[in-house]
Design a protein around this motif. Structure first.
Motif, mmCIF file in Angstrom:
data_model
loop_
_atom_site.group_PDB
_atom_site.id
_atom_site.type_symbol
_atom_site.label_atom_id
_atom_site.label_comp_id
_atom_site.label_asym_id
_atom_site.label_seq_id
_atom_site.Cartn_x
_atom_site.Cartn_y
_atom_site.Cartn_z
ATOM 1 N N UNK A 88 -2.768 -42.032 -19.303
ATOM 2 C CA UNK A 88 -2.352 -41.976 -20.890
ATOM 3 C C UNK A 88 -3.238 -40.403 -21.436
ATOM 4 N N UNK A 89 -2.827 -39.801 -21.790
ATOM 5 C CA UNK A 89 -3.067 -38.298 -22.067
ATOM 6 C C UNK A 89 -4.059 -38.757 -23.550
ATOM 7 N N UNK A 90 -4.953 -38.963 -23.861
ATOM 8 C CA UNK A 90 -5.604 -39.237 -25.193
ATOM 9 C C UNK A 90 -6.008 -38.138 -25.861
ATOM 10 N N UNK A 91 -5.979 -36.917 -25.860
ATOM 11 C CA UNK A 91 -6.762 -35.260 -26.306
ATOM 12 C C UNK A 91 -7.151 -34.663 -24.796
ATOM 13 N N UNK A 92 -6.275 -34.794 -23.343
ATOM 14 C CA UNK A 92 -6.844 -34.180 -22.435
ATOM 15 C C UNK A 92 -6.195 -32.543 -22.747
ATOM 16 N N UNK A 93 -7.097 -31.611 -23.225
ATOM 17 C CA UNK A 93 -6.527 -30.140 -22.954
ATOM 18 C C UNK A 93 -6.489 -29.690 -21.962
ATOM 19 N N UNK A 94 -6.020 -30.021 -21.452
ATOM 20 C CA UNK A 94 -5.451 -28.710 -19.979
ATOM 21 C C UNK A 94 -4.120 -29.209 -20.370
ATOM 22 N N UNK A 95 -3.088 -27.581 -19.784
ATOM 23 C CA UNK A 95 -1.112 -28.077 -19.130
ATOM 24 C C UNK A 95 -1.440 -28.239 -18.087
ATOM 25 N N UNK A 96 -0.667 -29.229 -17.585
ATOM 26 C CA UNK A 96 0.094 -30.533 -16.294
ATOM 27 C C UNK A 96 0.014 -28.735 -15.450
ATOM 28 N N UNK A 97 0.268 -29.218 -14.383
ATOM 29 C CA UNK A 97 1.202 -28.937 -13.448
ATOM 30 C C UNK A 97 2.547 -29.927 -12.910
ATOM 31 N N UNK A 98 3.634 -29.077 -13.005
ATOM 32 C CA UNK A 98 5.046 -29.778 -12.791
ATOM 33 C C UNK A 98 4.780 -30.615 -11.484
ATOM 34 N N UNK A 99 3.491 -30.342 -10.418
ATOM 35 C CA UNK A 99 3.065 -31.345 -9.394
ATOM 36 C C UNK A 99 2.805 -33.083 -9.888
ATOM 37 N N UNK A 100 1.949 -32.803 -10.739
ATOM 38 C CA UNK A 100 1.150 -33.663 -11.157
ATOM 39 C C UNK A 100 2.194 -34.564 -12.627
ATOM 40 N N UNK A 101 2.904 -33.767 -13.042
ATOM 41 C CA UNK A 101 3.953 -34.448 -13.676
ATOM 42 C C UNK A 101 4.826 -35.262 -13.193
ATOM 43 N N UNK A 102 5.177 -34.527 -11.731
ATOM 44 C CA UNK A 102 6.117 -35.273 -11.206
ATOM 45 C C UNK A 102 5.482 -36.134 -10.631
ATOM 46 N N UNK A 103 4.153 -36.668 -10.072
ATOM 47 C CA UNK A 103 3.353 -37.140 -9.298
ATOM 48 C C UNK A 103 3.704 -38.668 -9.540
ATOM 49 N N UNK A 104 3.060 -38.563 -11.645
ATOM 50 C CA UNK A 104 2.934 -39.413 -11.988
ATOM 51 C C UNK A 104 4.413 -39.906 -12.686
ATOM 52 N N UNK A 105 5.688 -39.497 -12.782
ATOM 53 C CA UNK A 105 6.686 -39.679 -13.352
ATOM 54 C C UNK A 105 7.384 -41.416 -13.391
ATOM 55 N N UNK A 106 7.427 -41.575 -14.753
ATOM 56 C CA UNK A 106 7.359 -42.816 -15.159
ATOM 57 C C UNK A 106 6.566 -43.602 -15.786
ATOM 58 N N UNK A 107 5.308 -42.837 -15.973
ATOM 59 C CA UNK A 107 3.990 -43.755 -15.941
ATOM 60 C C UNK A 107 2.433 -43.102 -16.577
ATOM 61 N N UNK A 108 3.060 -41.576 -17.083
ATOM 62 C CA UNK A 108 2.560 -40.859 -17.848
ATOM 63 C C UNK A 108 3.024 -40.683 -19.357
ATOM 64 N N UNK A 109 1.954 -41.509 -19.832
ATOM 65 C CA UNK A 109 2.195 -41.344 -21.796
ATOM 66 C C UNK A 109 0.983 -39.712 -22.256
ATOM 67 N N UNK A 110 1.852 -39.532 -23.449
ATOM 68 C CA UNK A 110 0.809 -38.288 -24.150
ATOM 69 C C UNK A 110 1.505 -39.095 -25.306
ATOM 70 N N UNK A 111 0.184 -39.066 -26.431
ATOM 71 C CA UNK A 111 0.579 -38.844 -27.830
ATOM 72 C C UNK A 111 0.267 -37.043 -28.577
ATOM 73 N N UNK A 112 1.216 -37.037 -29.712
ATOM 74 C CA UNK A 112 0.807 -36.326 -30.078
ATOM 75 C C UNK A 112 1.053 -36.341 -31.229
ATOM 76 N N UNK A 113 0.460 -34.847 -31.908
ATOM 77 C CA UNK A 113 0.336 -35.487 -33.369
ATOM 78 C C UNK A 113 1.120 -34.493 -34.452
ATOM 79 N N UNK A 114 2.558 -34.814 -34.382
ATOM 80 C CA UNK A 114 4.447 -33.997 -35.008
ATOM 81 C C UNK A 114 5.132 -35.296 -34.484
#
Length: 216
Positions: A88-114
């Motif tokens: 879970x990303x909880x105010x993690x102020x980094x833009x993640x690389x595609x490789x990171x996102x693919x590695x956790x596909x389907x098990x990576x959540x984020x909250x966005x204030x809008x």
């Protein structure tokens, strides 16, 4: 009794959403076990919240790495050492690389204030007021390679008042974040929520593109 969902939380700041998760999942029969909290900033107050709750913490300073790819590779290795079911990303102020996102596909959540897809990126409360929005809020979504563009899980909407400032509006939105983020994590832990090849499903049925919408 099924094993609890191992959750790793990434943050860079105060960790108020982490605190909401600690409060929601600290009881003995919780379906979620917060295994670790990882920050790219040693001074993040969220680390203090985690330590006070007896949760393991780690600091991985991005400044010590030559570029995003190297940092994300090290971050993945650190996260995977805790055998996460969900990240879970909880105010993690980094833009993640595609490789990171693919590695956790389907098990990576984020909250966005809008209320995505409106106001992706930063300064959302100020932008909502400048746009004359009558409604604002927050969104939990699965993370994909598109910034703030992954499939929605749940949103909470608040009415914009005539005398709102970015600060007053942020306060009401934050209160809703602390409700819907633990809710989404619980749904995932209980096996009710998943991201498959055809999108998000909830209780075995396709979830609408807008996710669940809550109006307190």
């Amino acid at each position: 009794m099924p094993l609890p969902c191992n959750l790793v939380v990434l943050l860079s700041g105060s960790g108020s959403n982490l605190q909401a998760m600690i409060d929601a999942f600290s009881h003995r029969d919780s379906p979620v076990c917060i295994r670790a909290v990882i920050s790219n900033r040693a001074d993040a107050f969220g680390l203090e919240r985690a330590r006070a709750a007896g949760i393991e913490t780690r600091v991985l300073d991005h400044a010590g790495y030559d570029g995003r790819e190297a940092f994300d590779q090290a971050l993945m290795a650190l996260i995977d050492g805790f055998e996460p079911t969900l990240v879970a990303l909880a105010g993690f102020m980094r833009i993640l690389t595609p490789g990171f996102v693919r590695h956790y596909h389907g098990r990576l959540l984020n909250i966005h204030p809008s209320l995505l897809p409106r106001h992706k990126g930063l300064h959302t409360h100020k932008r909502a007021l400048e746009a004359g929005d009558t409604e604002h809020g927050c969104s939990v979504h699965f993370v994909t390679e598109e910034l703030d563009g992954g499939p929605l899980v749940v949103q909470a909407a608040v009415a914009v008042q005539a005398d709102d400032t970015p600060e007053t509006l942020a306060g009401r939105v934050h209160a809703q974040e602390h409700q819907i983020y633990p809710l989404a994590v619980r749904w995932f832990a209980e096996g009710r929520l998943c991201l498959g090849s055809h999108g998000v499903s909830f209780d075995g049925q396709p979830l609408a593109a807008s996710g669940h919408l809550i109006r307190p």
